[in-house]
Design a protein around this motif. Sequence first.
Motif, PDB file in Angstrom:
ATOM      1  N   LYS A   8       0.806  -1.218   0.000  1.00 34.60           N
ATOM      2  CA  LYS A   8       0.000   0.000   0.000  1.00 34.60           C
ATOM      3  C   LYS A   8       0.841   1.271   0.000  1.00 34.60           C
ATOM      4  O   LYS A   8       0.305   2.351  -0.292  1.00 34.60           O
ATOM      5  N   SER A   9       2.096   1.150   0.361  1.00 36.73           N
ATOM      6  CA  SER A   9       2.953   2.339   0.394  1.00 36.73           C
ATOM      7  C   SER A   9       4.381   1.961   0.031  1.00 36.73           C
ATOM      8  O   SER A   9       4.762   0.788   0.077  1.00 36.73           O
ATOM      9  N   TRP A  10       5.160   2.955  -0.327  1.00 41.00           N
ATOM     10  CA  TRP A  10       6.560   2.755  -0.705  1.00 41.00           C
ATOM     11  C   TRP A  10       7.401   2.625   0.555  1.00 41.00           C
ATOM     12  O   TRP A  10       7.381   3.477   1.433  1.00 41.00           O
ATOM     13  N   THR A 589       5.983   8.975  -2.414  1.00 46.36           N
ATOM     14  CA  THR A 589       4.702   8.482  -1.895  1.00 46.36           C
ATOM     15  C   THR A 589       3.590   8.708  -2.922  1.00 46.36           C
ATOM     16  O   THR A 589       2.776   7.820  -3.195  1.00 46.36           O
ATOM     17  N   LYS A 590       3.557   9.914  -3.492  1.00 37.58           N
ATOM     18  CA  LYS A 590       2.542  10.239  -4.490  1.00 37.58           C
ATOM     19  C   LYS A 590       2.681   9.339  -5.706  1.00 37.58           C
ATOM     20  O   LYS A 590       1.674   8.819  -6.237  1.00 37.58           O
ATOM     21  N   TRP A 592       3.976   6.334  -5.923  1.00 37.97           N
ATOM     22  CA  TRP A 592       3.544   4.968  -5.614  1.00 37.97           C
ATOM     23  C   TRP A 592       2.020   4.875  -5.626  1.00 37.97           C
ATOM     24  O   TRP A 592       1.443   3.915  -6.164  1.00 37.97           O
ATOM     25  N   ASN A 593       1.366   5.883  -5.030  1.00 34.37           N
ATOM     26  CA  ASN A 593      -0.103   5.862  -4.987  1.00 34.37           C
ATOM     27  C   ASN A 593      -0.700   5.935  -6.394  1.00 34.37           C
ATOM     28  O   ASN A 593      -1.680   5.245  -6.701  1.00 34.37           O
ATOM     29  N   ARG A 596      -0.014   2.534  -8.078  1.00 36.97           N
ATOM     30  CA  ARG A 596      -0.827   1.449  -7.501  1.00 36.97           C
ATOM     31  C   ARG A 596      -2.272   1.549  -7.979  1.00 36.97           C
ATOM     32  O   ARG A 596      -2.915   0.541  -8.310  1.00 36.97           O
ATOM     33  N   PHE A 597      -2.799   2.783  -8.034  1.00 37.81           N
ATOM     34  CA  PHE A 597      -4.156   2.983  -8.539  1.00 37.81           C
ATOM     35  C   PHE A 597      -4.269   2.490  -9.974  1.00 37.81           C
ATOM     36  O   PHE A 597      -5.187   1.738 -10.331  1.00 37.81           O
TER      37      PHE A 597
END
Length: 806
Positions: A8-10, A589-590, A592-593, A596-597
């Motif tokens: 869910k996160s880096w 972080t951005k 990765w999000n 992932r989306f």
Amino acid sequence: MEPKLKEKSWDLKRELELLETWDRERDSGLSKGQGVREGKVLVIDTPPPYMSGRPHIGQFATYAQMDMIARFHRMRGYTVIFPWYADRNGLPVEVEVEKRLGKRMQDVPREEFLRLCKAQLDEYEREWVKVLRRWGISAEYIPNGTDSVEYRTMTQATFIEMWNRGLIYEAERPTIWCPRCMTALAEPEVEYREEDTHLNYIKFKVKETGEDLIIATTRPELLAATVAVAYNPEDERYGRLRGMHAIVPLFNQEVPIIPHQSVKKEFGTGVEMISTFGDTRDLAIVNELRLPIRIVVTQDGKLKGTGKYDGLGIREARERIVKDLEAAGLLVKREPLRHTVPVCWRCKTPIEIIVTREYFVKQLEFKDKLLKVIEDMKFTPPEYKKMLTDWVNSLEFDWPISRRRYYGTEIPIWYCVDDEGNARPILPNPGRYYRPWVDEPPSEVKEKCRGGRLIGEDRILDTWFDSSISWMYASGYTRDKSLFNAAYPDGIVRPQGYEIIRTWLYYSVLRAMHLFGKPPFRYVRINGMGLDEKGEAMHKSKGNVIDSLAPAEKYGADAVRFWAAVAGRLGYDFRYSEHVVKTGKDFTTKLWNIARFISQFPEVNDGYELTYLDRLILNELNRVARVYIDGLSGFDTYEPTMAIYEFLWHIFADHYIEAVKSRAYNRDGAFTEAEQRGAWFTLHRVLDYSLRMLAPIMPFITDAIWRGIHGRSIHGEFINDPEGYDEAMGKALRLFMNLNSSIWGFKNKMRLSLAERLNAVVYAQPELEPLKRELESMHKVSFSFTKPPSEAVNIGEGIYILMPKS
């Protein structure tokens, strides 16, 4: 739909895992990319740093930028040669070892001193390599660097060639000298610092009239070396003294009184003493007027030939002579003065000018040719070319290249001494590394000295004589002539700081001009210096050195590399900023999000239909890609990185993704399957190309995402040219973003959820009508693209809203 990126996160631990993965792939040959395109070679003439402890973060920022350039060009299909090795020669390590020993080099057996230097260099080099790896710098590490047998063999071979061409000669002449390091210095090795001293007003006597002539000087210890006194020819106060003579106080030599244009009428009394040699200006006047030479300073900075002052150091002699002048009534007054003092670049000891026998490289007679060679080079930023040409024009001496030191490349000469003691230099054939002070002479040298006695030269070459051919070493001159021929000079780039333009850059140009008649490289990339957060240069003595490893361990190498890419514009000094490093961390972080989306949707290559919104974001991607490619092709990292950052975060994520979500999911069936697939195609297309662009800058997270989605490394992929950019569509995208911001701002003002349906009509520009369905799905409000009624309220530039009457 399940995302392919499960985490869910880096996690920063992934960077360490990737380092291990890259090491394994490098060992197995899997990190070589997808092949080489014809005629594309880039050699990065990486600056070999001096080893003096763990590097500070400003130094490594520049190596990170070079890595970005290397990675980018690999992904553009270039064969990239990106070596990293240390400059292990010269004064820096010797001075460090002397400090640790508490002894001067000359007081230690040579072999032992060399061993201590090597051990010190190895220790420092391990620290550098550790940081190189942690930052993900993809350079090829070459152990031993400039003190390797290969490098020193090449250095000596170029010396021999230049000797044979008559470009190197030996002469006894005044030389800039460091009494602490006990060696000659070249002009660029002289630095200047401000120092508090006194201006001493001293009585000389005019021989012909008996009158006192007051002369102001900061160096009374050189009275014994005075060979003339001078005044400005336009100074009416002293014109009557022309042709007369002055008697030097305490030492009583008779010297001529002469006019000279260099004398400043406003300094002191307007009369100056000319000594051999107080400074380079004195030297120039002595040479110009063929004045006699009086040498009173020894190589270790003590007086000689001055009677009772012999053996005193410069400062002690100065004070003793001032006291004697005062006692004799010859000192009129002393004024405090802050002035500029020339000092040794490495130990900061004030330099002297003494007469020594040295080897010199010819340069003064080649100024015009040097300037022509420089004209053929491309500088980024271009204004730094003038700094180099100004330096060439200012040169006053040939380049002294012999040094009375230990740790460096030996001068490859043996002397054949006959029975009368006459010494004739003999040079060996190039191709081997020679240590004449300890090695047996080769057969070809012995053959030329039948009946004589051979003595090996014990001096070494100036460290810049070594490093000035780094471009030859990097481009395979000694290892791969085909590579050298393909790269030289158009395929070589020199990245370096502006502070070594007059040393490393200049001497590289001089050596290339002598050896090949061409520039050493076509491209010169000049960067500024890394400063601390207050904008001050980082020095151990100040205690403001920012370690290069700690921020990477805290925030991740990608975050620190992001700072390095955008810390400042090319050519200017840049500050360390923890805030920008944190921004880099937030960006990971951005990213990765976003990834992932997108990874939850299938990748499609057919059966899709692009909407106007898709075409707007793909058009913008083309614009950003052009900025990115042009920037990094020109060796800049600032503009490309800022362009991707702004695009991904503030355009793609904030606007396109928010608008396309409903179509990508299409849960209510409001869009056709082809339109839904168009959303999937566009999301993956933008992510794919953006990751490729970011890979040279932030290699860790981009590789992790690419492996998670595609199952292979991103660093073997290519960055292809973008399609064209449509200005009208670019304008429409800006209108679209302005509309979004206006509605979000209105809802926030009304304290409404952004997802809350609004019973109102928004009036927008007609250019946005093709986006109506996605806008209404996104903002939960009705839209009209006609002229707004008078009662509508303006909520943004060209945007109005009409709320129902309550």
